[in-house]
Design a protein around this motif. Structure first.
Motif, PDB file in Angstrom:
ATOM      1  N   LEU A 171       2.656  -1.132  10.023  1.00 23.23           N
ATOM      2  CA  LEU A 171       1.675  -1.089  11.115  1.00 23.23           C
ATOM      3  C   LEU A 171       0.294  -0.697  10.602  1.00 23.23           C
ATOM      4  CD1 LEU A 171       3.829   0.552  13.916  1.00 23.23           C
ATOM      5  CD2 LEU A 171       3.130  -1.847  13.724  1.00 23.23           C
ATOM      6  N   LEU A 172       0.250   0.269   9.705  1.00 22.75           N
ATOM      7  CA  LEU A 172      -1.030   0.658   9.114  1.00 22.75           C
ATOM      8  C   LEU A 172      -1.583  -0.447   8.222  1.00 22.75           C
ATOM      9  CD1 LEU A 172      -0.418   4.429   8.274  1.00 22.75           C
ATOM     10  CD2 LEU A 172      -1.814   3.479  10.107  1.00 22.75           C
ATOM     11  N   GLY A 173      -0.704  -1.246   7.634  1.00 23.55           N
ATOM     12  CA  GLY A 173      -1.136  -2.386   6.833  1.00 23.55           C
ATOM     13  C   GLY A 173      -1.800  -3.456   7.681  1.00 23.55           C
ATOM     14  N   ILE A 174      -1.276  -3.674   8.874  1.00 26.81           N
ATOM     15  CA  ILE A 174      -1.906  -4.625   9.788  1.00 26.81           C
ATOM     16  C   ILE A 174      -3.294  -4.126  10.164  1.00 26.81           C
ATOM     17  CG2 ILE A 174      -1.744  -5.654  12.091  1.00 26.81           C
ATOM     18  CD1 ILE A 174       1.359  -5.551  11.666  1.00 26.81           C
ATOM     19  N   LEU A 183      -4.306   4.355   4.763  1.00 24.54           N
ATOM     20  CA  LEU A 183      -3.281   5.353   4.414  1.00 24.54           C
ATOM     21  C   LEU A 183      -3.912   6.617   3.843  1.00 24.54           C
ATOM     22  CD1 LEU A 183      -0.428   3.211   2.835  1.00 24.54           C
ATOM     23  CD2 LEU A 183      -0.307   4.577   4.914  1.00 24.54           C
ATOM     24  N   PHE A 184      -4.959   6.465   3.056  1.00 22.13           N
ATOM     25  CA  PHE A 184      -5.649   7.627   2.501  1.00 22.13           C
ATOM     26  C   PHE A 184      -6.277   8.459   3.614  1.00 22.13           C
ATOM     27  CE2 PHE A 184      -9.569   9.607   0.921  1.00 22.13           C
ATOM     28  CZ  PHE A 184      -9.030  10.443  -0.039  1.00 22.13           C
ATOM     29  N   ILE A 185      -6.964   7.803   4.544  1.00 20.27           N
ATOM     30  CA  ILE A 185      -7.618   8.529   5.636  1.00 20.27           C
ATOM     31  C   ILE A 185      -6.599   9.189   6.544  1.00 20.27           C
ATOM     32  CG2 ILE A 185      -9.028   8.231   7.711  1.00 20.27           C
ATOM     33  CD1 ILE A 185     -10.603   6.090   6.130  1.00 20.27           C
ATOM     34  N   VAL A 186      -5.540   8.469   6.893  1.00 18.84           N
ATOM     35  CA  VAL A 186      -4.493   9.045   7.742  1.00 18.84           C
ATOM     36  C   VAL A 186      -3.798  10.191   7.008  1.00 18.84           C
ATOM     37  CG1 VAL A 186      -2.285   8.565   8.874  1.00 18.84           C
ATOM     38  CG2 VAL A 186      -4.174   6.962   9.115  1.00 18.84           C
ATOM     39  N   GLY A 206       2.119   9.150  -0.210  1.00 18.78           N
ATOM     40  CA  GLY A 206       1.158   9.077   0.880  1.00 18.78           C
ATOM     41  C   GLY A 206       1.627   8.188   2.008  1.00 18.78           C
ATOM     42  N   GLY A 207       2.813   7.644   1.865  1.00 16.88           N
ATOM     43  CA  GLY A 207       3.327   6.738   2.869  1.00 16.88           C
ATOM     44  C   GLY A 207       3.981   7.472   4.019  1.00 16.88           C
ATOM     45  N   PHE A 208       4.279   6.729   5.062  1.00 14.31           N
ATOM     46  CA  PHE A 208       4.859   7.317   6.263  1.00 14.31           C
ATOM     47  C   PHE A 208       6.157   6.639   6.644  1.00 14.31           C
ATOM     48  CE2 PHE A 208       0.334   8.031   6.460  1.00 14.31           C
ATOM     49  CZ  PHE A 208       0.273   9.370   6.803  1.00 14.31           C
ATOM     50  N   GLY A 209       6.757   5.937   5.731  1.00 16.64           N
ATOM     51  CA  GLY A 209       7.944   5.167   6.046  1.00 16.64           C
ATOM     52  C   GLY A 209       7.565   3.700   6.167  1.00 16.64           C
ATOM     53  N   ALA A 212       0.834  -1.206   0.000  1.00 17.34           N
ATOM     54  CA  ALA A 212       0.000   0.000   0.000  1.00 17.34           C
ATOM     55  C   ALA A 212       0.867   1.254   0.000  1.00 17.34           C
ATOM     56  CB  ALA A 212      -0.933   0.004   1.203  1.00 17.34           C
ATOM     57  N   GLY A 213       1.988   1.213   0.709  1.00 11.47           N
ATOM     58  CA  GLY A 213       2.921   2.334   0.698  1.00 11.47           C
ATOM     59  C   GLY A 213       3.487   2.585  -0.692  1.00 11.47           C
ATOM     60  N   LYS A 214       3.725   1.498  -1.431  1.00  3.21           N
ATOM     61  CA  LYS A 214       4.209   1.631  -2.804  1.00  3.21           C
ATOM     62  C   LYS A 214       3.112   2.167  -3.729  1.00  3.21           C
ATOM     63  CE  LYS A 214       8.306   0.059  -2.111  1.00  3.21           C
ATOM     64  NZ  LYS A 214       9.438   0.975  -2.164  1.00  3.21           N
ATOM     65  N   ILE A 215       1.865   1.735  -3.501  1.00  3.77           N
ATOM     66  CA  ILE A 215       0.745   2.186  -4.325  1.00  3.77           C
ATOM     67  C   ILE A 215       0.448   3.661  -4.067  1.00  3.77           C
ATOM     68  CG2 ILE A 215      -1.754   1.945  -4.677  1.00  3.77           C
ATOM     69  CD1 ILE A 215      -1.342  -1.079  -4.134  1.00  3.77           C
ATOM     70  N   MET A 216       0.489   4.072  -2.807  1.00  2.00           N
ATOM     71  CA  MET A 216       0.153   5.447  -2.422  1.00  2.00           C
ATOM     72  C   MET A 216       1.413   6.319  -2.450  1.00  2.00           C
ATOM     73  SD  MET A 216      -3.110   5.539  -1.609  1.00  2.00           S
ATOM     74  CE  MET A 216      -3.272   6.962  -0.576  1.00  2.00           C
ATOM     75  N   LYS A 217       2.014   6.437  -3.597  1.00  2.00           N
ATOM     76  CA  LYS A 217       3.254   7.207  -3.727  1.00  2.00           C
ATOM     77  C   LYS A 217       3.064   8.594  -3.101  1.00  2.00           C
ATOM     78  CE  LYS A 217       4.688   4.900  -7.892  1.00  2.00           C
ATOM     79  NZ  LYS A 217       4.949   5.007  -9.313  1.00  2.00           N
TER      80      LYS A 217
END
Length: 78
Positions: free
Chosen positions: A31-34, A70-73, A22-25, A15-20
């Motif tokens: 953790l957000l993926g879990i 990730l979008f909401i955060v 928009g990630g947090f590291g 998801a971090g890779k998809i949300m270029k």
């Protein structure tokens, strides 16, 4: 429980890779993926959507849930 953590971690990374941008590291994305795995399962249950069973279905559900999280955060990050 370990299965959910592993699938969630992979989903968070994807998801971090998809949300270029928009990630947090890597660690926070994992953790957000879990969390996203649980959100994805809940969301698909509410919408009565069935992706399928097995690792691939769980991973797709987790990735979609993690992207939503990730979008909401990301909205609160701004």
């Amino acid at each position: 429980m370990l299965y959910a953590i592993i699938i969630g971690a992979i989903a968070g990374w994807l998801a971090g890779k998809i949300m270029k941008g928009g990630g947090f590291g890597v660690l926070i994305n994992i953790l957000l993926g879990i969390l996203g795995g649980f959100v994805g399962n809940w969301l698909f249950g509410v919408l009565d959507i069935s992706i399928g069973s097995g690792i691939v279905g769980d991973l797709i559900t987790g990735v979609i849930g993690a992207v939503v999280v990730l979008f909401i955060v990301g909205l609160f990050k701004r």
